[in-house]
Write a protein that holds these residues in place. Structure first.
Motif, PDB file in Angstrom:
ATOM      1  N   ALA B 217    -117.386  62.002  73.604  1.00 16.30           N
ATOM      2  CA  ALA B 217    -118.525  62.370  72.755  1.00 16.30           C
ATOM      3  C   ALA B 217    -118.078  63.348  71.663  1.00 16.30           C
ATOM      4  O   ALA B 217    -118.513  63.253  70.507  1.00 16.30           O
ATOM      5  CB  ALA B 217    -119.634  62.979  73.609  1.00 16.30           C
ATOM      6  N   GLN B 218    -117.205  64.260  72.015  1.00 16.54           N
ATOM      7  CA  GLN B 218    -116.713  65.223  71.014  1.00 16.54           C
ATOM      8  C   GLN B 218    -115.928  64.501  69.908  1.00 16.54           C
ATOM      9  O   GLN B 218    -116.047  64.836  68.726  1.00 16.54           O
ATOM     10  CB  GLN B 218    -115.822  66.270  71.690  1.00 16.54           C
ATOM     11  CG  GLN B 218    -116.616  67.237  72.575  1.00 16.54           C
ATOM     12  CD  GLN B 218    -115.704  68.188  73.334  1.00 16.54           C
ATOM     13  OE1 GLN B 218    -114.722  67.769  73.950  1.00 16.54           O
ATOM     14  NE2 GLN B 218    -116.026  69.474  73.301  1.00 16.54           N
ATOM     15  N   ILE B 219    -115.158  63.513  70.321  1.00 10.16           N
ATOM     16  CA  ILE B 219    -114.387  62.741  69.335  1.00 10.16           C
ATOM     17  C   ILE B 219    -115.342  62.003  68.387  1.00 10.16           C
ATOM     18  O   ILE B 219    -115.159  61.990  67.175  1.00 10.16           O
ATOM     19  CB  ILE B 219    -113.430  61.764  70.055  1.00 10.16           C
ATOM     20  CG1 ILE B 219    -112.349  62.548  70.797  1.00 10.16           C
ATOM     21  CG2 ILE B 219    -112.802  60.772  69.075  1.00 10.16           C
ATOM     22  CD1 ILE B 219    -111.629  61.764  71.886  1.00 10.16           C
ATOM     23  N   CYS B 220    -116.378  61.415  68.966  1.00  5.42           N
ATOM     24  CA  CYS B 220    -117.358  60.683  68.144  1.00  5.42           C
ATOM     25  C   CYS B 220    -118.048  61.628  67.158  1.00  5.42           C
ATOM     26  O   CYS B 220    -118.374  61.240  66.032  1.00  5.42           O
ATOM     27  CB  CYS B 220    -118.405  60.013  69.026  1.00  5.42           C
ATOM     28  SG  CYS B 220    -117.728  58.731  70.088  1.00  5.42           S
ATOM     29  N   TYR B 239    -112.359  53.888  72.796  1.00  3.10           N
ATOM     30  CA  TYR B 239    -113.420  54.161  73.775  1.00  3.10           C
ATOM     31  C   TYR B 239    -113.170  53.381  75.061  1.00  3.10           C
ATOM     32  O   TYR B 239    -113.630  53.741  76.132  1.00  3.10           O
ATOM     33  CB  TYR B 239    -114.799  53.785  73.192  1.00  3.10           C
ATOM     34  CG  TYR B 239    -115.287  52.403  73.551  1.00  3.10           C
ATOM     35  CD1 TYR B 239    -114.629  51.290  73.068  1.00  3.10           C
ATOM     36  CD2 TYR B 239    -116.372  52.211  74.407  1.00  3.10           C
ATOM     37  CE1 TYR B 239    -115.040  50.010  73.410  1.00  3.10           C
ATOM     38  CE2 TYR B 239    -116.785  50.942  74.761  1.00  3.10           C
ATOM     39  CZ  TYR B 239    -116.118  49.850  74.264  1.00  3.10           C
ATOM     40  OH  TYR B 239    -116.513  48.593  74.623  1.00  3.10           O
ATOM     41  N   VAL B 240    -112.394  52.308  74.919  1.00  4.63           N
ATOM     42  CA  VAL B 240    -112.198  51.422  76.066  1.00  4.63           C
ATOM     43  C   VAL B 240    -111.560  52.147  77.249  1.00  4.63           C
ATOM     44  O   VAL B 240    -111.795  51.796  78.407  1.00  4.63           O
ATOM     45  CB  VAL B 240    -111.375  50.174  75.658  1.00  4.63           C
ATOM     46  CG1 VAL B 240    -109.909  50.508  75.415  1.00  4.63           C
ATOM     47  CG2 VAL B 240    -111.507  49.068  76.699  1.00  4.63           C
ATOM     48  N   PHE B 254    -105.394  61.504  77.443  1.00  5.96           N
ATOM     49  CA  PHE B 254    -105.420  60.679  76.235  1.00  5.96           C
ATOM     50  C   PHE B 254    -106.496  61.170  75.264  1.00  5.96           C
ATOM     51  O   PHE B 254    -106.253  61.328  74.064  1.00  5.96           O
ATOM     52  CB  PHE B 254    -105.668  59.213  76.620  1.00  5.96           C
ATOM     53  CG  PHE B 254    -105.811  58.300  75.439  1.00  5.96           C
ATOM     54  CD1 PHE B 254    -104.694  57.843  74.762  1.00  5.96           C
ATOM     55  CD2 PHE B 254    -107.065  57.909  74.990  1.00  5.96           C
ATOM     56  CE1 PHE B 254    -104.823  57.014  73.649  1.00  5.96           C
ATOM     57  CE2 PHE B 254    -107.205  57.079  73.894  1.00  5.96           C
ATOM     58  CZ  PHE B 254    -106.078  56.632  73.225  1.00  5.96           C
ATOM     59  N   TYR B 255    -107.680  61.429  75.794  1.00  9.92           N
ATOM     60  CA  TYR B 255    -108.767  61.864  74.917  1.00  9.92           C
ATOM     61  C   TYR B 255    -108.524  63.274  74.349  1.00  9.92           C
ATOM     62  O   TYR B 255    -108.922  63.575  73.222  1.00  9.92           O
ATOM     63  CB  TYR B 255    -110.117  61.792  75.643  1.00  9.92           C
ATOM     64  CG  TYR B 255    -110.679  60.382  75.732  1.00  9.92           C
ATOM     65  CD1 TYR B 255    -110.350  59.416  74.775  1.00  9.92           C
ATOM     66  CD2 TYR B 255    -111.549  60.014  76.748  1.00  9.92           C
ATOM     67  CE1 TYR B 255    -110.861  58.125  74.855  1.00  9.92           C
ATOM     68  CE2 TYR B 255    -112.068  58.721  76.837  1.00  9.92           C
ATOM     69  CZ  TYR B 255    -111.720  57.781  75.886  1.00  9.92           C
ATOM     70  OH  TYR B 255    -112.228  56.505  75.953  1.00  9.92           O
ATOM     71  N   LEU B 313    -121.949  54.483  75.504  1.00  5.61           N
ATOM     72  CA  LEU B 313    -121.700  53.646  76.682  1.00  5.61           C
ATOM     73  C   LEU B 313    -120.965  54.471  77.729  1.00  5.61           C
ATOM     74  O   LEU B 313    -121.227  54.373  78.931  1.00  5.61           O
ATOM     75  CB  LEU B 313    -120.859  52.424  76.304  1.00  5.61           C
ATOM     76  CG  LEU B 313    -120.669  51.412  77.425  1.00  5.61           C
ATOM     77  CD1 LEU B 313    -121.825  50.428  77.436  1.00  5.61           C
ATOM     78  CD2 LEU B 313    -119.363  50.645  77.292  1.00  5.61           C
ATOM     79  N   ILE B 314    -120.060  55.279  77.256  1.00  8.68           N
ATOM     80  CA  ILE B 314    -119.269  56.132  78.132  1.00  8.68           C
ATOM     81  C   ILE B 314    -119.454  57.600  77.778  1.00  8.68           C
ATOM     82  O   ILE B 314    -119.550  58.450  78.657  1.00  8.68           O
ATOM     83  CB  ILE B 314    -117.772  55.728  78.033  1.00  8.68           C
ATOM     84  CG1 ILE B 314    -117.557  54.385  78.737  1.00  8.68           C
ATOM     85  CG2 ILE B 314    -116.864  56.794  78.632  1.00  8.68           C
ATOM     86  CD1 ILE B 314    -117.911  54.353  80.208  1.00  8.68           C
ATOM     87  N   GLY B 315    -119.552  57.905  76.497  1.00  2.00           N
ATOM     88  CA  GLY B 315    -119.714  59.295  76.072  1.00  2.00           C
ATOM     89  C   GLY B 315    -121.014  59.883  76.597  1.00  2.00           C
ATOM     90  O   GLY B 315    -122.027  59.202  76.684  1.00  2.00           O
ATOM     91  N   MET B 316    -120.975  61.160  76.948  1.00  2.00           N
ATOM     92  CA  MET B 316    -122.166  61.807  77.505  1.00  2.00           C
ATOM     93  C   MET B 316    -122.694  62.842  76.516  1.00  2.00           C
ATOM     94  O   MET B 316    -121.938  63.675  76.013  1.00  2.00           O
ATOM     95  CB  MET B 316    -121.832  62.457  78.845  1.00  2.00           C
ATOM     96  CG  MET B 316    -121.486  61.442  79.933  1.00  2.00           C
ATOM     97  SD  MET B 316    -122.785  60.231  80.274  1.00  2.00           S
ATOM     98  CE  MET B 316    -124.021  61.283  80.959  1.00  2.00           C
ATOM     99  N   TRP B 317    -123.986  62.794  76.287  1.00  2.00           N
ATOM    100  CA  TRP B 317    -124.630  63.578  75.244  1.00  2.00           C
ATOM    101  C   TRP B 317    -125.858  64.294  75.777  1.00  2.00           C
ATOM    102  O   TRP B 317    -126.361  63.970  76.847  1.00  2.00           O
ATOM    103  CB  TRP B 317    -125.055  62.651  74.086  1.00  2.00           C
ATOM    104  CG  TRP B 317    -123.938  61.864  73.499  1.00  2.00           C
ATOM    105  CD1 TRP B 317    -123.350  60.754  74.046  1.00  2.00           C
ATOM    106  CD2 TRP B 317    -123.229  62.132  72.283  1.00  2.00           C
ATOM    107  NE1 TRP B 317    -122.337  60.309  73.224  1.00  2.00           N
ATOM    108  CE2 TRP B 317    -122.241  61.143  72.132  1.00  2.00           C
ATOM    109  CE3 TRP B 317    -123.341  63.117  71.291  1.00  2.00           C
ATOM    110  CZ2 TRP B 317    -121.381  61.099  71.042  1.00  2.00           C
ATOM    111  CZ3 TRP B 317    -122.494  63.064  70.199  1.00  2.00           C
ATOM    112  CH2 TRP B 317    -121.516  62.070  70.084  1.00  2.00           C
TER     113      TRP B 317
END
Lengths: 379, 449
Positions: B217-220, B239-240, B254-255, B313-317
């Motif tokens: 989420a931070q990357i996005c 994101y995969v 990795f992130y 889908l995966i990121g948490m906000w």
């Protein structure tokens, strides 16, 4: 006399809206529309509310495109279309018992675009085979009951719930007794008549419907249908209220002796077993009932049930219908084919849409019936 | 909207690492038994941190990314579809699911680089969750197909369809319902595998997952910059990792590395699309076999910044009190016991942004509008995705909500995993018209649109 009973069922279906309006006028009580048979009608009856199932018209929906993407089943779009066209403008509220993604879109679009006093979504568990589902659903039903109490301004007592349970159990039990007559070598009702009996029960006051069922049961033992039952068929699959299809197939030398869908046996197969905790009792019924495929995992309990039905009702062949885009039912077609095939009952799949292409279907159904009667060996 | 500047671009330094990590993931699953390890199968949203308690040598393959990988290689996809339809399944079902079943029916396994190996690597068990109509059914059929071949694959599936916490946390009974299933699930895992469960590994995996999903989420969030440092086509390859191994330390590492690189790109003004002048987001999975549409868009100076799908889908906000949508804060305490770990992961997971729309279309519309505002988006391209009932549900309502808010919307129909349902020339032609209506011209150079 008996024919009058079936004629009344038919009239109730054909004039469902007039019936509900008259009921509302007569009783001055509320009417609630529901989309899926996972809505606990027991609690609505306890609140003196008439539950009526929202079903389609089998006319191509022309008004739903902005609200539901056309890759979802015709049933959900057709249901919404009825609302948008004002056909259900007498309902005071709507309720959905969580089942498939399709119907919840009809519910939400209705909630967002059609003025209604009350809209409640019950988060019915999907994992009905896990041991915690009943306790969880009991809490969901408590929320639903509270929402109804807040809406109507009237508390729902245990006595009210007992009445709701009695009304529903009685109606289901009477219809199951009628179903028993379908097991006979010469069934005393046709598949179409059975469908009309069940469908009408979803659109009318169950107490009134049950009175008619009692009359039916008094006279049914003496009924002799002046027709050759022909091939004994089962129909199984997605929601199906296509009476024209039933009539046409049965005119080809066959009788639907049993069905397995939510406008048929799946609606009436299970009762509420009374318990001191009424909501727990009702929740148990909805968790343990014959499951919609959307909830039937990890084991295929519904497929196994269909096999039992096929044996009990001496089925020779099965038409498996899938409302186009209905994933839960579509997924189960091959397991159903294998399971029924293992007891010597062939299956034939048909994809239904809002209108059924009878010309094509006739050829296909006739061919299927020929394979069941051995005529194909002539060729 | 109009930009006349040309921005510097450069390839992502971490690109090869991403490729290697993903490649290794599929090979690890394939070869797990050779090393005495275990294989499990389940969805990208499965509580993957839970089987991690069985040991370090437990490898999974998640279904949706595997279905997408198949979709990218169209020849193999076509064979999968043929096999599934020959088995009697309707062609309208979830496309990922059909791709996945096809791979089993063909008894072939595809690796990330497109190599196809003989022999589908049967999982030792299935660990899944269920929110969309197809999740539990998908693996019920996997189990059934394997059984037909004489292989017994136990299946455990967790029902998470309890609603979404929009204005307030979910009630305790809903959280407890999921917790009870997870507790039972751990016992089931021990019984099924014969292994002793290690709570310490569970706690580590849970903490990895909350960190990885916050990091993404931070990357996005960094894509709010103008010019955007990442484009969506690239983000799909990044994101995969969260869909494959959100609970793994490699994913966190990795992130972390990616975040540092993207921060550096923002600082230096490195763009994903040199001629960025129009910013869009999309929705739902793309048609994986036709990602070239993103490159076509770039010819108009259009950058796709992502989507609720790639972000959530995966990121948490979470929402801040001021109404902004920001990466979710880590839980206040790192879990130390099984009970704490399960509670942490359940309370974290039920907030997944891509779960809201299953129940409340207006909640998703709000998130999309917040992205439009915070990411400075000019238009939304809605993929009416015939391949996924779950993510297309209520999409028509989202369209109405966006239009009502004055956001230009371009809906296009396709299928994430079945090329028979995507019309590339037709889509591009209509997209050209849409861009023209937005005042954009193809291959316009500096100084104009």
């Amino acid at each position: 006399m008996l024919e009058e009973v079936f004629e009344t069922f038919r009239k109730w279906i054909d004039n469902r809206h007039e019936y509900a309006r008259a009921w509302k006028e007569r009783t001055q009580n509320k009417v609630v529309g529901y989309f899926c048979t996972y809505v606990p009608e027991e609690i609505l009856y306890a609140a003196n509310i008439l539950p009526v199932r929202i079903l389609g018209s089998h006319e191509p929906p022309t008004v739903t495109e902005p609200y539901i993407f056309a890759m979802y089943c015709h049933l959900c779009r057709d249901c919404l279309a009825q609302g948008l066209k004002g056909k259900f403008n007498y309902v005071n509220g709507i309720v959905e018992g969580q089942s498939c993604l399709h119907l919840r879109q009809a519910f939400n679009a209705w909630r967002l675009h059609i003025p209604t006093d009350f809209a409640h979504y019950i988060y019915i568990p999907h994992g009905v085979q896990n041991p915690h589902a009943i306790q969880y659903l009991t809490q969901e039903f408590a929320k639903f009951k509270k929402a109804l109490e807040d809406w109507t301004g009237k508390k729902i007592t245990n006595e009210d719930l007992d009445r709701g349970i009695r009304i529903m159990n009685k109606n289901r039990e009477l219809m199951r007794r009628v179903y028993e007559y379908r097991k006979l070598d010469n069934p005393k009702i046709t598949g179409l008549e059975a469908m009309e009996m069940v469908l009408s029960s979803q659109m009318t006051d169950k107490e009134e419907h049950s009175k008619l069922l009692e009359r039916l049961l008094e006279e049914l033992p003496n009924r002799k249908l002046n027709r050759n039952p022909g091939v004994r068929l089962m129909i199984i699959g997605s929601e199906d209220d296509d009476r024209v299809f039933m009539k046409n197939v049965e005119a080809l030398g066959a009788t639907f002796v049993i069905d397995e869908h939510c406008t048929g046996s799946r609606y009436l197969w299970d009762d509420v077993v009374p318990d001191e905790d009424r909501l727990f009792a009702i929740a148990s019924r909805y968790v343990k009932r014959i499951a919609c495929p959307s909830k039937d995992w990890a084991e295929f309990t519904r497929v196994n049930h269909a096999v039992r039905l096929a044996k009990e009702f001496k089925v020779q062949g099965t038409l498996v219908i899938q409302n186009k885009f209905c994933d839960p039912h579509g997924i189960e077609i091959p397991p159903l084919r294998d399971a029924l095939g293992s007891i010597g009952v062939p299956t034939y799949p048909l994809e239904f849409d809002v209108t059924v292409p009878w010309g094509q279907f006739r050829t296909r159904v006739e061919a299927f019936l020929e394979t069941l009667t051995g005529l194909e060996e002539l060729f | 909207m109009a930009q006349t500047k040309e921005y510097p671009t450069e390839p992502l330094k971490i690109w090869n690492e991403a490729k290697q990590l993903r490649g290794k993931y599929y090979e690890n699953y394939l070869n797990a038994h050779e090393r005495g390890g275990l294989r499990w199968a389940g969805g990208a949203w499965a509580f993957s941190a839970i089987p991690a308690g069985l040991g370090e040598d437990v490898h999974c393959v998640t279904g949706e990314p595997y279905g997408a990988t198949i979709a990218f290689f169209k020849d193999f996809t076509a064979k999968c579809h043929d096999a599934v339809e020959a088995a009697g399944f309707p062609r309208t079902l979830c496309a990922y699911m059909r791709n996945y079943w096809g791979s089993i029916l063909l008894d072939k396994y595809i690796l990330a680089d497109g190599r196809v190996v003989d022999g589908y690597p049967t999982p030792d068990f299935i660990w899944q969750d269920h929110i969309c109509c197809s999740h539990g059914k998908w693996y019920q059929i996997v189990k059934w197909l394997e059984e037909k071949q004489g292989k017994k694959v136990p299946l455990y599936c967790i029902d998470v369809s309890v609603g979404y916490p929009v204005d307030r946390p979910l009630e305790d009974y809903k959280i407890n319902y999921i917790l009870q299933q997870l507790n039972d699930g751990i016992e089931w895992l021990e019984k099924t595998t014969g292994r002793k469960y290690d709570d310490k590994l569970l706690c580590e995996a849970v903490w990895n997952e909350v960190r990885a999903t916050r990091l993404w989420a931070q990357i996005c969030t960094l894509n709010q910059a103008v010019p955007a440092p990442l484009d969506e086509k690239t983000m799909y390859s990044l994101y995969v990792m969260g869909t494959l191994m959100k609970h793994r330390p490699e994913c966190v590492a990795f992130y972390e590395k990616l975040k540092a690189e993207v921060e550096d790109r923002v600082k230096r003004g490195i763009a994903a699309v040199a001629n960025e002048r129009f910013r869009v987001i999309t929705d739902t999975q793309p048609p994986w076999g036709f990602l070239k549409i993103f490159r076509e868009m770039e010819k108009y100076g259009v950058v796709s910044l992502g989507s609720l799908y790639t972000y959530g889908l995966i990121g948490m906000w979470e929402y801040r009190p001021d109404g902004t949508w920001v990466p979710r804060e880590l839980p206040s305490k790192r879990p130390q016991t099984r009970e704490e770990a399960l509670k942490t992961i359940v309370e974290w997971t039920v907030n997944r942004p891509e779960w809201a729309h299953f129940y409340l279309p207006e909640a998703k519309t709000k998130m999309m509008l917040d992205i439009v505002k915070q990411w400075k988006v000019d238009a939304v391209l809605l993929h009416y995705n015939r391949g996924c009932e779950g993510l297309s549900v209520h999409i028509a309502e989202n369209r109405l909500g966006l239009l009502e808010a004055g956001v230009p919307v371009f809906p296009f129909e396709g299928n994430m995993g079945d090329e028979r349902e995507f019309d590339l020339p037709g889509t591009l032609a209509r997209l050209t018209t849409f861009f023209a209506s937005m005042g954009l011209k193809k291959n316009a150079r500096l100084g104009g649109n």
